[in-house]
Design a protein around this motif. Structure first.
Motif, PDB file in Angstrom:
ATOM      1  N   ASP A 277       6.973 -29.400  69.478  1.00  0.00           N
ATOM      2  CA  ASP A 277       6.841 -28.657  68.235  1.00  0.00           C
ATOM      3  C   ASP A 277       7.403 -29.522  67.116  1.00  0.00           C
ATOM      4  O   ASP A 277       7.599 -30.718  67.295  1.00  0.00           O
ATOM      5  N   LEU A 278       7.662 -28.898  66.011  1.00  0.00           N
ATOM      6  CA  LEU A 278       8.089 -29.628  64.822  1.00  0.00           C
ATOM      7  C   LEU A 278       9.314 -30.492  65.060  1.00  0.00           C
ATOM      8  O   LEU A 278       9.484 -31.539  64.450  1.00  0.00           O
ATOM      9  N   PHE A 379      -9.428 -39.356  57.638  1.00  0.00           N
ATOM     10  CA  PHE A 379      -9.176 -40.794  57.658  1.00  0.00           C
ATOM     11  C   PHE A 379      -8.091 -41.078  58.676  1.00  0.00           C
ATOM     12  O   PHE A 379      -7.007 -40.526  58.589  1.00  0.00           O
ATOM     13  N   THR A 380      -8.392 -41.911  59.625  1.00  0.00           N
ATOM     14  CA  THR A 380      -7.351 -42.306  60.564  1.00  0.00           C
ATOM     15  C   THR A 380      -7.492 -43.799  60.807  1.00  0.00           C
ATOM     16  O   THR A 380      -8.082 -44.508  59.997  1.00  0.00           O
ATOM     17  N   TYR A 381      -6.938 -44.283  61.906  1.00  0.00           N
ATOM     18  CA  TYR A 381      -6.868 -45.725  62.138  1.00  0.00           C
ATOM     19  C   TYR A 381      -8.182 -46.440  61.836  1.00  0.00           C
ATOM     20  O   TYR A 381      -9.230 -46.055  62.346  1.00  0.00           O
ATOM     21  N   ASP A 383     -10.226 -46.581  59.473  1.00  0.00           N
ATOM     22  CA  ASP A 383     -11.360 -45.909  58.842  1.00  0.00           C
ATOM     23  C   ASP A 383     -11.528 -46.403  57.416  1.00  0.00           C
ATOM     24  O   ASP A 383     -10.553 -46.658  56.719  1.00  0.00           O
ATOM     25  N   THR A 384     -12.781 -46.527  57.023  1.00  0.00           N
ATOM     26  CA  THR A 384     -13.040 -46.904  55.639  1.00  0.00           C
ATOM     27  C   THR A 384     -13.757 -45.783  54.908  1.00  0.00           C
ATOM     28  O   THR A 384     -13.410 -45.446  53.785  1.00  0.00           O
TER      29      THR A 384
END
Lengths: 580, 736
Positions: A277-278, A379-381, A383-384
């Motif tokens: 969790d958090l 957008f993640t690793y 990504d353009t």
């Protein structure tokens, strides 16, 4: 559309009334199961319709209908379809909410129609608050007869309970056993005849309710499907009141309506699980693997007493095999379960986010239930342009909703290679930049050492070029000398020609050397002086060679040639020395 | 180096890379053994501020008024925090996200300290290679990379100021010495920026701003002062003070507090010394003497006035212009007499001798040798290393926590020692023609000896050997060493050299093993989770703190005020997101004393105090069930002491002579526990087994009873509702 159906139904009804032979229900069997937190209702209706009647109307009190998670209608044995909400016809009680199902029927013919529905959150705890260790009682309210626009000729109602009922009404005509209350023969009822039904009983099952579930499914064609599910969960049973004694909780083994354990059933190939969790891992869970499934026993951070809530994140990875299928024309199909893998929970709000690889296009989906669809970008690793995200929303789900859904999309090989190529490109650019940078000169102030090195560099370069010229000169001299030796006295003309040629060649070389020596002068006086001296020595040699070419008499020539050869060698050696 | 030496340069770079990787990875035991989570207490505050920063931006952080803490006072975060660490992690987070690398802010925070430890190793290399030689630099870098004392504050998850501050500290020293050695204005600017980063990062910057003046004074006194010292030091005093003053938490302290006066004084001395030298060059001898007489008279007059003013200013302040914490350092007995809140923190106690061995190990032996080595060839840098080492030893003796400042110093000196010793030994062996895998050394002189690293472990021995090579002259190895050591040199006997070589390598190996062991076992526990090995080899996890914090977070009103002893303040705000009365930023002693007083008072009185603070929940940490010794009962006397320091009605003697159990606190710990009875921390059965709470109600107790949360009742239970305890019944019977 709905309105049209309703109007049509109304007209049909009116026609039926006018016909004086209205549609009716010959026999109805009503079964309500209250064993879990989901109310499961099953009505088997023998419906006698009128000609042209194309739909069956069925209604519930609005309080129930609003909480309907799933309504299925079956006619006969095989025909199953969803029911659509319809407007309540005239004469209906104010709180009736109706649905219609298309039932093709001939005049006077009886057809068996099965309506099954699930409702969540319709059992009210009574008392609403219980202290630790007290039993949880709930109350269920419905109508005794089917709430129906059609007259009913015969009906039975059976309610299955997890425990004996403490009270129920109406009591007349009812028989009660340890886990059942039944009204076997209810007799006739007019259309819309309604009588409240109420059961109050002990319910020991915890009411596990997920108030919000966000599932993010990220597909990577490199071999992984990441699933992350964020749960907000509450104990929706009777609320806990007063103190919480850990001692009593431990002694009673978590009796009452509390719960701490959840069981998730993941596909057998699920791996890389996490449960947190958090504020970090929730350090108490167990995983068992079998051929059919991966069972994960999740223990919440603390036992959830009534009304307590918590949240957690369950994440896992799946391989592509068995979940992602190639389709014709470069299309791919992703098939996964549509809802939560956790047992016995109802879900108030579900949001499924299917993150497809960057470059996926023509996305279509097929869901086992009606959903509200939307689009997003993630957008993640590496990504353009962002990955397309299909967002599906649905509220009020029960475990029965956990059926496979599929997403179809186009995704090509070039798109697959985009990210590695991007990486390669970036690194290549980086190296290229470094290569360019190392060849650039950014010095603002040129200090002495720098100046010195630079001078030496320049002088060396000039000398290098000079030495090339001088080497050529030495060669030319050698050739001229050889010519002089081989020529006989008689060939005066020949000798003159050779002399002219040699002179021209040497002059050209001198002309080339002159600016170089001047350039050298600008850089280093010392180097220039020695270069000039060397050039002068070369000039002297030239003179001697030219003179030799003009000479007559063999013996003199011979001696001079030998001396010249030595001088030439010495000079060439000096060239080499100078350039070092 | 006059010419570019690809082999030596590449090899050095490779070794530094390995050292950095080792420095990073030796700190990951906490993630491997436990999990990627923020550790302990203070890091939770830093984490929370970083979260705020990443959400709201840099400017909002400056203006952030935190109403979740020190209720009802609140805290101005921007003005009371050293923002270096938070800005560092925040910037890394922003950069990563700008590159679409969606790391969670927690991961960034967890790995900040190991990353900066690797950078610190590089800085240590720079410092020692400037002070001594590249070989010694590599040895020092390798030792700093794994020194346990530093590991204790920079394991993955230990997201504390020290994580970046030690790097900043070493970096300031490196750029300072580099400036002195090169006399380059560029390096002076870098030095200034490093100092600014140091001030941003840690209150320990006052160590820098005092050590550097001491060093400059030493240079003046020993006659080695040059214009380059001025170039290094003057910008630091003028621009550095301005920059420091622009950090809100320092502000005008940078000119008003005594910590900084040393630098100003030295700056004056430096000017005077340089002026003297300049004037001496201009004037003939006799005139010069006259001028000196005149100047000394004038300076004495002006100086007297200034001194009077400064003394007057300083004496006016009760702490003589020093902050309490600095005064604690100058007078180790100060805190225990006047500031119990500083004394109550275990890391503010003087260290025990064994902790020196645990934290520094071989460096304890080698550092004094390094000091001797430095004196053998005393240049600007070596003098600095010696001074740094000696002052750091003193401070580490005052507080365990400052062992951290000593660690890099000890490692740098140890690096010098290792380098010198191996140098002597290797050259002796070579002089005897011993067959050793030292191909490069065999070449003698020149660029060499890099390859000899193969003979030793890690960077250190190879580095030492290189030093021998690099300092080489044509005269063979004797010449090499003579030039290094600056004296005549005779080779050691072969057997002695071999034994010594084996011994040193063995020492370095045992250092490495010790460091890895300590890192894995002693310093990796995040302290919010505890583990106990089980019979089947797995670990049983005690996760009570987070269990209780999660409960608070989810099942209380967001505006609830929660009271606890101040240790748990940061964790409560960060993990439970609830308002606390006091926290680890112990700026207001009387507020803490109020909580201490409540904890030490009987139930009814405590209830009144808590109600007056709007407290709805009170929690205590009780280790009696599982034997967790860091619980509140063991801290209880400090509550009494701190409470008693402000409220005279709380007397420590009462709790010593009578019974610790007279306070609310014991009731809260023991409620309902009496039925089990045995306290496994203190090893006795709890005396009072019949606690019935009238003003408080158990709201939640974690699985292993470590956290016990109580609700403060709106109004107390009426007496009739309370079942009479056995003792009361007995008393009633006696009365009847």
């Amino acid at each position: 559309m709905r309105r049209a159906v309703a109007v049509f139904a109304l007209l049909a009804l009116a026609a039926a009334v006018a016909d004086a032979q209205p549609a009716k229900i010959k026999k109805a069997e009503r079964k309500i199961s209250l064993k879990s937190q989901v109310v499961k209702l099953n009505d088997v209706i023998e419906f006698v319709g009128v000609a042209g009647e194309s739909s069956l109307l069925f209604c519930w009190p609005r309080r129930l209908a609003e909480r309907a998670a799933r309504i299925k209608v079956a006619v006969g044995k095989d025909d199953r379809f969803d029911a659509a909400p319809a407007a309540a016809p005239l004469g209906a009680p104010a709180d009736a909410a109706c649905f219609s199902a298309p039932v093709p029927i001939k005049k006077g013919e009886a057809k068996s129609v099965e309506v099954s529905a699930s409702f969540t959150g319709v059992m009210k705890p009574n008392p609403a608050k219980v202290a630790q260790g007290e039993k949880q009682y709930v109350e269920y309210e419905d109508t005794l007869w089917l709430l129906s626009p059609y007259p009913i000729e015969a009906q039975s109602t059976t309610i299955t309970l997890p425990d004996e009922a403490t009270s129920f009404s109406p009591s007349e005509g009812a028989s009660s056993t340890s886990s059942k209350v039944a009204w076997g023969k209810l007799g006739k009822a007019a259309a819309w005849e309604s009588k409240p039904l109420k059961v109050h009983f002990h319910h020991d099952k915890p009411f596990k309710k997920v108030t919000k579930l966000v599932r993010e499914i990220e597909v990577s064609h490199w071999g992984n499907i990441y699933v992350e599910e964020s749960y907000e969960i509450i104990n929706a049973g009777a609320e806990h009141k007063g103190a919480f004694s850990r001692l009593r909780h431990a002694q009673q083994g978590g009796a009452g309506n509390s719960f701490q354990m959840l069981r998730a059933r993941l596909p057998p190939s699920a791996h890389s699980l996490y449960y947190r969790d958090l504020i970090g891992n929730i350090s108490s869970s167990n995983t068992r693997r079998s051929a059919k499934e991966t069972v994960v026993d999740l223990s919440l951070r603390y036992p959830l007493m009534g009304g307590w809530k918590t949240d957690f994140v369950l994440g896992y990875s799946l391989p592509l095999e068995g979940f992602l299928f190639g389709r014709p024309k470069g299309r791919s199909r992703l098939i996964l379960d549509a809802s939560s893998p956790i047992d016995d929970v109802v879900i108030e709000e579900l949001e499924t986010r299917v993150v497809l690889p960057e470059g996926a296009a023509n996305i279509e989906f097929d869901s086992p239930f009606e959903v509200e669809a939307g689009w997003d970008k993630k957008f993640t690793y590496l990504d353009t342009a962002g990955r397309p995200v299909l967002v599906l929303r649905k509220s009020n789900l029960t475990p029965l909703h956990n059926k496979p859904f599929s997403v179809d999309y186009t995704f090509g090989t070039t798109a697959l290679l985009r990210e590695p190529l991007l990486l390669i490109g970036v690194f290549a650019a980086l190296f290229a930049a470094a290569a360019v940078y190392s060849r650039c000169e950014f010095t603002i102030s040129k200090d002495d050492r720098w100046q010195e090195a630079r001078t030496r560099e320049k002088a060396a370069a000039t000398l290098q070029r000079l030495s090339e010229l001088w080497d050529a000169e030495a060669e030319a001299l050698a050739r001229a000398a050889a010519a002089a030796e081989s020529l006989t006295d008689a060939g005066g003309a020949e000798a003159a020609a050779a002399r002219q040629a040699a002179e021209a060649e040497l002059r050209a070389l001198d002309a080339k050397a002159k600016p170089l020596i001047e350039a050298l002068e600008a850089v280093s006086a010392k180097a220039a002086a020695s270069a000039r001296a060397h050039a002068d020595a070369g000039k002297a040699l030239q003179q001697r060679v030219l003179k030799l070419l003009g000479e007559k008499g063999e013996p003199a020539k011979k001696g001079a040639a030998r001396a010249l050869a030595d001088a030439r060698a010495e000079w060439a050696g000096a060239t080499a020395a100078l350039c070092d | 180096m006059a010419h570019f030496n690809a082999y030596g340069w590449g090899f050095k770079a490779l070794l530094l890379l390995f050292i950095s990787i080792m420095a990073f990875s030796i700190r990951l035991f906490s993630v491997v053994k436990y999990e990627s989570v923020i550790h302990e207490f203070d890091p939770y505050f830093n984490y929370r501020v970083t979260q705020f920063l990443t959400k709201e931006g840099f400017y909002s952080m400056w203006d952030w008024f935190d109403d979740r803490t020190w209720y009802p006072l609140g805290r101005v975060i921007g003005g009371t925090v050293y923002p270096g660490l938070i800005f560092t992690a925040g910037s890394m987070y922003k950069i990563l996200h700008a590159l679409n690398i969606p790391l969670h802010v927690q991961e960034v925070c967890v790995f900040t300290a190991p990353l900066f430890s690797a950078l610190c190793a590089l800085s240590a290399y720079g410092l020692v290679s400037e002070c001594r030689s590249d070989g010694a630099g590599l040895a020092a870098a390798a030792m700093v990379a794994m020194v346990p004392s530093y590991i204790s504050r920079s394991v993955a998850g230990s997201y504390d100021n020290e994580g970046v501050a030690i790097f900043a500290l070493v970096n300031v020293f490196y750029t300072f010495i580099k400036t002195i050695n090169t006399g380059s204005l560029g390096w002076a600017v870098l030095n200034l920026l490093s100092y600014f980063y140091m001030v941003l990062s840690w209150g320990g910057y006052s160590f820098v701003i005092n050590l550097l003046p001491i060093y400059c004074l030493a240079c003046v006194a020993s006659g080695r002062m040059t214009g380059r010292h001025y170039l290094a030091f003057a910008p630091l005093v003028f621009m550095g003070t301005l920059l420091a003053a622009s950090v809100p938490v320092v502000g005008f302290n940078s000119v008003l507090m005594s910590e900084h006066f040393g630098a100003f004084f030295t700056c004056i001395v430096l000017h005077a010394a340089l002026a003297l030298r300049f004037v001496r060059g201009l004037l003939p001898q006799r005139q010069f003497e006259a001028a000196v007489r005149l100047a000394v008279t004038a300076a004495a007059a002006v100086g007297a006035v200034v001194v009077t003013l400064v003394v007057g200013y300083v004496v006016r302040s009760p702490t003589f212009g020093w902050t309490g914490r600095s005064l604690t350092l100058l007078d180790p007995t100060y805190a225990s007499r006047f500031v119990p809140i500083i004394a109550s923190v275990s890391e503010h106690q003087p260290p025990s001798w064994p902790s020196y061995i645990t934290d520094l190990h071989a460096a304890v032996l080698l550092a004094p040798a390094g000091i001797i080595g430095c004196f053998k060839n005393l240049n600007n840098g070596a003098l600095f290393l010696v001074l740094y080492g000696i002052t750091a030893v003193y401070f580490s003796g005052v507080m365990v926590r400052l062992m951290l400042v000593l660690a890099p110093a000890a490692c740098c000196l140890a690096g010098v020692a290792v380098s010198d010793i191996l140098n002597t030994l290797c050259c002796s062996l070579k002089a005897h023609g011993a067959v050793l895998p030292l191909p490069a050394l065999a070449r003698g002189g020149g660029d060499g000896a890099g390859g000899s690293a193969a003979a030793g472990k890690g960077g250190a021995p190879g580095a030492a050997a290189r030093r021998g090579g690099r300092g080489g002259s044509d005269g063979g190895d004797g010449g090499v060493l003579s030039s290094v050591l600056g004296r005549e040199w005779n080779p050691l006997p072969k057997t002695v050299a071999i034994a010594g070589f084996v011994g040193v390598v063995g020492l370095l190996m045992s250092y490495t093993i010790h460091c890895i062991g300590v890192s894995a076992d002693a310093y990796s526990a995040p302290s919010i989770v505890m583990q106990a090995p089980q019979e089947d080899g797995s670990y049983y996890v005690f996760d009570d703190f987070r269990e209780a914090y999660a409960w608070l977070r989810h099942n209380t009103d967001p505006e609830t005020k929660v009271a606890s002893w101040w240790d748990y303040g940061y964790q409560t705000t960060a993990m439970a997101n609830r308002t606390v009365i006091v926290d680890n930023n112990t700026w207001n002693t009387s507020h803490i004393a109020t909580v201490g007083r409540a904890m030490a008072s009987p139930e009814a009185k405590a209830w009144k105090i808590f109600r007056s603070l709007d407290v709805e929940y009170v929690f205590v940490v009780f280790g009696g069930v599982i034997g967790y010794s860091g619980d509140d009962i063991n801290k209880f006397l400090w509550m009494v002491r701190i409470g008693g320091g402000v409220y005279p009605d709380i007397k420590e003697a009462d709790y010593l002579t009578k019974d610790v159990r007279i306070g609310l606190f014991a009731d809260l710990s023991a409620a309902q526990y009496g039925q089990r009875g045995y306290d496994r921390v203190r090893g006795y059965v709890i005396g009072r087994t019949d606690v019935t709470l009238k003003y408080f109600e158990e709201a939640f107790t974690s699985q292993h009873w470590m956290m016990r949360i109580y609700r403060v009742r709106d109004r107390p239970l009426r007496d009739s509702a309370k079942p009479k305890s056995a003792r009361q019944r007995a008393a009633a019977a006696a009365a009847a």
